[in-house]
Structure formats: structure tokens, C-alpha cells
Design a protein around this motif. Structure first.
Motif, PDB file in Angstrom:
ATOM      1  N   SER A  80     -17.654  -1.396  -9.637  1.00 46.59           N
ATOM      2  CA  SER A  80     -16.775  -2.304  -8.893  1.00 46.59           C
ATOM      3  C   SER A  80     -15.501  -2.681  -9.621  1.00 46.59           C
ATOM      4  N   GLU A  81     -14.406  -2.653  -8.864  1.00 47.59           N
ATOM      5  CA  GLU A  81     -13.126  -3.204  -9.293  1.00 47.59           C
ATOM      6  C   GLU A  81     -12.493  -3.937  -8.109  1.00 47.59           C
ATOM      7  N   ALA A  82     -11.865  -5.063  -8.403  1.00 49.99           N
ATOM      8  CA  ALA A  82     -11.119  -5.804  -7.392  1.00 49.99           C
ATOM      9  C   ALA A  82      -9.725  -6.063  -7.946  1.00 49.99           C
ATOM     10  N   LEU A  83      -8.721  -5.896  -7.107  1.00 51.90           N
ATOM     11  CA  LEU A  83      -7.365  -6.095  -7.623  1.00 51.90           C
ATOM     12  C   LEU A  83      -6.705  -7.306  -6.983  1.00 51.90           C
ATOM     13  N   ASP A  84      -5.748  -7.869  -7.699  1.00 50.55           N
ATOM     14  CA  ASP A  84      -4.856  -8.889  -7.153  1.00 50.55           C
ATOM     15  C   ASP A  84      -3.640  -8.168  -6.591  1.00 50.55           C
ATOM     16  N   LEU A  85      -3.410  -8.304  -5.296  1.00 48.47           N
ATOM     17  CA  LEU A  85      -2.229  -7.688  -4.702  1.00 48.47           C
ATOM     18  C   LEU A  85      -0.968  -8.260  -5.346  1.00 48.47           C
ATOM     19  N   PRO A  86       0.142  -7.525  -5.309  1.00 51.44           N
ATOM     20  CA  PRO A  86       1.379  -8.014  -5.927  1.00 51.44           C
ATOM     21  C   PRO A  86       1.761  -9.409  -5.428  1.00 51.44           C
ATOM     22  N   GLY A  87       1.971 -10.318  -6.378  1.00 50.90           N
ATOM     23  CA  GLY A  87       2.350 -11.684  -6.047  1.00 50.90           C
ATOM     24  C   GLY A  87       1.183 -12.629  -5.872  1.00 50.90           C
ATOM     25  N   PHE A  88      -0.038 -12.115  -5.835  1.00 51.81           N
ATOM     26  CA  PHE A  88      -1.227 -12.939  -5.644  1.00 51.81           C
ATOM     27  C   PHE A  88      -2.072 -12.944  -6.918  1.00 51.81           C
ATOM     28  N   GLY A  89      -2.992 -13.930  -6.983  1.00 50.78           N
ATOM     29  CA  GLY A  89      -3.856 -13.989  -8.155  1.00 50.78           C
ATOM     30  C   GLY A  89      -3.037 -14.047  -9.430  1.00 50.78           C
ATOM     31  N   ASP A  90      -3.274 -13.104 -10.320  1.00 53.93           N
ATOM     32  CA  ASP A  90      -2.544 -13.048 -11.582  1.00 53.93           C
ATOM     33  C   ASP A  90      -1.568 -11.885 -11.639  1.00 53.93           C
ATOM     34  N   SER A  91      -1.295 -11.262 -10.479  1.00 55.91           N
ATOM     35  CA  SER A  91      -0.318 -10.169 -10.420  1.00 55.91           C
ATOM     36  C   SER A  91       1.065 -10.737 -10.097  1.00 55.91           C
ATOM     37  N   PRO A  92       2.078 -10.382 -10.862  1.00 58.41           N
ATOM     38  CA  PRO A  92       3.428 -10.880 -10.563  1.00 58.41           C
ATOM     39  C   PRO A  92       3.990 -10.221  -9.310  1.00 58.41           C
ATOM     40  N   PRO A  93       5.076 -10.759  -8.768  1.00 61.62           N
ATOM     41  CA  PRO A  93       5.696 -10.164  -7.581  1.00 61.62           C
ATOM     42  C   PRO A  93       6.152  -8.735  -7.847  1.00 61.62           C
ATOM     43  N   PRO A  94       6.192  -7.896  -6.816  1.00 60.04           N
ATOM     44  CA  PRO A  94       6.689  -6.525  -6.988  1.00 60.04           C
ATOM     45  C   PRO A  94       8.199  -6.526  -7.181  1.00 60.04           C
ATOM     46  N   ASP A  95       8.693  -5.516  -7.831  1.00 60.07           N
ATOM     47  CA  ASP A  95      10.128  -5.439  -8.095  1.00 60.07           C
ATOM     48  C   ASP A  95      10.954  -5.411  -6.819  1.00 60.07           C
ATOM     49  N   ASP A  96      10.437  -4.754  -5.767  1.00 62.21           N
ATOM     50  CA  ASP A  96      11.215  -4.605  -4.533  1.00 62.21           C
ATOM     51  C   ASP A  96      11.003  -5.740  -3.540  1.00 62.21           C
ATOM     52  N   GLY A  97      10.141  -6.707  -3.858  1.00 60.47           N
ATOM     53  CA  GLY A  97       9.915  -7.828  -2.957  1.00 60.47           C
ATOM     54  C   GLY A  97       9.297  -7.447  -1.627  1.00 60.47           C
ATOM     55  N   ASP A  98       8.625  -6.308  -1.566  1.00 58.77           N
ATOM     56  CA  ASP A  98       8.031  -5.824  -0.319  1.00 58.77           C
ATOM     57  C   ASP A  98       6.602  -6.342  -0.188  1.00 58.77           C
ATOM     58  N   TYR A  99       6.398  -7.281   0.742  1.00 55.88           N
ATOM     59  CA  TYR A  99       5.071  -7.841   0.980  1.00 55.88           C
ATOM     60  C   TYR A  99       4.539  -7.443   2.355  1.00 55.88           C
ATOM     61  N   SER A 100       5.063  -6.378   2.906  1.00 54.81           N
ATOM     62  CA  SER A 100       4.565  -5.886   4.180  1.00 54.81           C
ATOM     63  C   SER A 100       3.180  -5.288   3.998  1.00 54.81           C
ATOM     64  N   VAL A 101       2.465  -5.076   5.115  1.00 56.38           N
ATOM     65  CA  VAL A 101       1.167  -4.419   5.038  1.00 56.38           C
ATOM     66  C   VAL A 101       1.326  -3.039   4.405  1.00 56.38           C
ATOM     67  N   THR A 102       2.393  -2.354   4.768  1.00 54.79           N
ATOM     68  CA  THR A 102       2.660  -1.037   4.185  1.00 54.79           C
ATOM     69  C   THR A 102       2.939  -1.142   2.692  1.00 54.79           C
ATOM     70  N   GLY A 103       3.688  -2.183   2.291  1.00 53.47           N
ATOM     71  CA  GLY A 103       3.979  -2.377   0.872  1.00 53.47           C
ATOM     72  C   GLY A 103       2.722  -2.625   0.069  1.00 53.47           C
ATOM     73  N   HIS A 104       1.840  -3.468   0.593  1.00 57.57           N
ATOM     74  CA  HIS A 104       0.578  -3.728  -0.102  1.00 57.57           C
ATOM     75  C   HIS A 104      -0.300  -2.473  -0.124  1.00 57.57           C
TER      76      HIS A 104
END
Length: 329
Positions: A80-104
Motif C-alpha cells: 500500500s501507498e497513499a499520496l497527497d495530491l498537489p496542494g493537499f496534505g503535505d504536498s506543496p502546490p504544483p508549479d502550473d497551478g493546475d487543480y483540475s481533475v485532469t491535472g490531478h
């Protein structure tokens, strides 16, 4: 760390700090640097070598911690592995600021490609369910089975209780809400979230509540918290409006992986009535309905979900792939 290691250039182990995210017994955290994104990945040491990998994707406002109750129950079945999506949990925001379903979805695919973990048993809740549906549709080679808990798939008649979350997508609403709730304590906010997400908020233990308050305090201190929430909510709303081959229901029809659908009868965010439509849309699906569950069945009824997942593996002949004799419960 999982039996399938990341290339050393991409993986950096980190010791969790007291003021950082909570790590349950047996869990480990590491950061993974990929082009344009940095992800925090939560894992459990596999029960033995050779277990097939699993990846868990949380929902809007959630984090990899949302899977901490379920993951140990599957120790004998998957790695098992679980990830923090960009900007959530302990993951910083993505460089491109894309928080769309496609971006995630792109972030999930980038991780799986870099880690060479696919195909995985892919789990998704709410927003993570929409993300996982898109991943399974566009990259079937990465997905062994798909388990969706209250997936955020388009609804024509949105429940009234879900409207405030959708309103976050409107420009300026997040800032207005931040101002309006400025005096709210972390305890008040957690009580509100729990009442919205749980079928029975009384199921949350005192320790679980304290942990959630600590996490809420940590997140509220992040300068990008509300921006990420608003942009991700907008991403869900935008995904609901897409038609044609990019529509989520159309992509659900394209999923080839055996699929377990989990819906709660007391879900205030994703309507229980969508369960039958989802069961018809996913071509190889099994439906688990939990009348007393809310929006986060994997946190409310992890044992029931672990049993259902094991049955999915047995039903599809994939249980033999694990070499497991039983799941720990």
C-alpha cells in the motif's frame, strides 16, 4: 517503504516533524520530486515481497491520512501507498497551478510512471474517485482493479448539502468564506466537516477528533490552503460540464478494470441515488451500498471495505496473484 523502490534521484525519505503531518503506527512518509510537482507519499512496509501494489487517492480537502484505517487491513493482500495530491496534505502546490481533475490525474500518472509501480489496485474517494476514473480510462495499463468510494461523478440534481462546497468554485467565494469564518476555531471547523462527511459523527473517537483538529490547525496555517480548495472545487465543477469523450461518465464506460463501487446511504455530498447509474456505467462493476455510511466509508467502515475488496480479488481471480491466505482485520 514499498517493495517497488523509486529511482533514488526521485525519492527522498523524510522524518515527520511534530508540527507536520501525523503518521500512524507502521506508516512511513517520503517526498517524491517529479517534473512540476512534489508529492508526499504515505506507505506501509509490505507483509512480504511480491505483493501487488495499491495506490490510494483522497478527496477534496483530504489527504493520504484518510486511508490510514483501511491500509493496515489490506497488509496481506497488497503493497500500500497513499499520496497527497498537489496542494493537499503535505504536498506543496504544483508549479502550473493546475487543480483540475485532469491535472490531478496527470500527477497520479506521473508518479506511477516514475515509480514503475503499475499496474496497481487503484482506490479513490470523492474527488479522488473522479481522478482515479480518469486515470483508469486513459491509462488502462496502470490499473489492475478500481475501487471508488463515493466518486465525484456528475449529477444533474446536486444535493442541497453539497451546494456550499460547489460554491467554493465561484471567484471570490473562498475569500468571503475565509473572512466570514475568521473567528471559527479548529474544533468548530472539524465538527462541521465531520457532520458533513460522516453518516454518524459519533463514530469519531476522541483521539481521532484531536488528531483532526491538529491537522486542521496545520492546514489553516498554510498560505495556499483556501486557494487550493477553491481551485480544486472549480476543477470538479468544470469536469461536470465536460461532454463528449472527456466527460467523466463517458470515461467511466471506457474503464476496463474490474471495479468496486462503494456508496453511503447518508452521504451528503455524493447522492446515494447515483449508485445504480455508476453500476451500469462501469462495465465490470460490483456495488457495495452501506445504508449508514456517509461520504468516507473507508474511514467509517474500513473492515467492511477490506472484506469487499478481498471479494473483488477473489471474484476476478486476482486474489491468487497476491499469494495471500487472508487479510488482517
Amino acid at each position: 517503504m514499498s517493495s517497488t523502490e523509486l529511482p533514488s534521484v526521485l525519492a527522498t525519505s523524510v522524518a515527520p516533524k511534530v508540527s507536520s503531518v501525523r503518521v500512524a503506527a507502521g506508516e512511513r512518509l517520503r517526498t517524491v520530486g517529479l517534473p512540476g510537482i512534489t508529492l508526499t507519499v504515505r506507505s506501509r512496509p509490505p507483509a512480504r515481497e511480491g505483493l501487488p501494489p495499491a495506490l490510494y487517492v483522497h478527496g477534496l480537502g483530504g489527504s493520504s491520512q484518510n486511508w490510514s484505517a483501511l491500509m493496515p487491513l489490506l497488509d496481506g493482500l497488497v503493497d500500500s501507498e497513499a499520496l497527497d495530491l498537489p496542494g493537499f496534505g503535505d504536498s506543496p502546490p504544483p508549479d502550473d497551478g493546475d487543480y483540475s481533475v485532469t491535472g490531478h490525474a496527470r500527477a497520479v500518472i506521473r508518479y506511477l510512471d516514475a515509480a514503475e509501480r503499475g499496474p496497481v489496485h487503484l482506490f479513490g474517494n470523492s474527488l479522488g474517485g473522479a481522478v482515479s476514473t480518469r486515470v483508469a480510462a486513459v491509462r488502462p495499463d496502470l490499473v489492475r482493479t478500481l475501487t471508488l468510494v463515493s466518486p465525484a461523478l456528475p449529477e444533474l440534481r446536486v444535493q442541497r448539502s453539497a451546494v456550499p462546497t460547489a460554491l467554493l468554485a465561484l471567484p471570490g467565494v473562498a475569500a468571503l468564506f475565509t473572512s466570514f469564518t475568521k473567528g471559527w476555531t479548529a474544533e468548530q471547523r472539524v465538527k462541521g466537516v465531520t457532520a458533513l462527511c460522516y453518516g454518524d459523527p459519533g463514530m469519531v473517537t476522541p483521539e481521532g477528533f484531536r488528531n483532526a483538529v491538529e491537522e486542521m490547525e496545520r492546514r489553516l496555517a498554510l498560505p495556499y490552503f483556501w486557494d487550493v480548495m477553491a481551485r480544486s472545487a472549480r476543477g470538479i465543477v468544470n469536469a461536470y460540464t465536460l461532454g463528449g469523450q472527456h466527460g467523466l461518465w463517458r470515461q467511466a464506460e471506457r474503464v476496463l478494470a474490474p471495479t468496486l463501487l462503494v456508496y453511503g446511504g447518508r452521504d451528503q455530498l455524493v447522492s446515494y441515488r447515483m449508485a445504480q447509474r455508476a453500476a451500469r456505467a462501469f462495465r465490470d462493476s460490483r456495488l457495495l451500498t452501506l445504508p449508514d455510511a456517509g461520504h468516507v466509508a473507508m474511514m467509517e467502515y474500513p473492515e467492511t471495505m477490506a472484506t469487499a475488496f478481498r471479494e473483488l480479488l477473489a471474484d476476478t481471480g486476482k486474489l491468487t496473484d497476491t499469494g495471500a491466505t487472508g487479510a488482517r482485520s
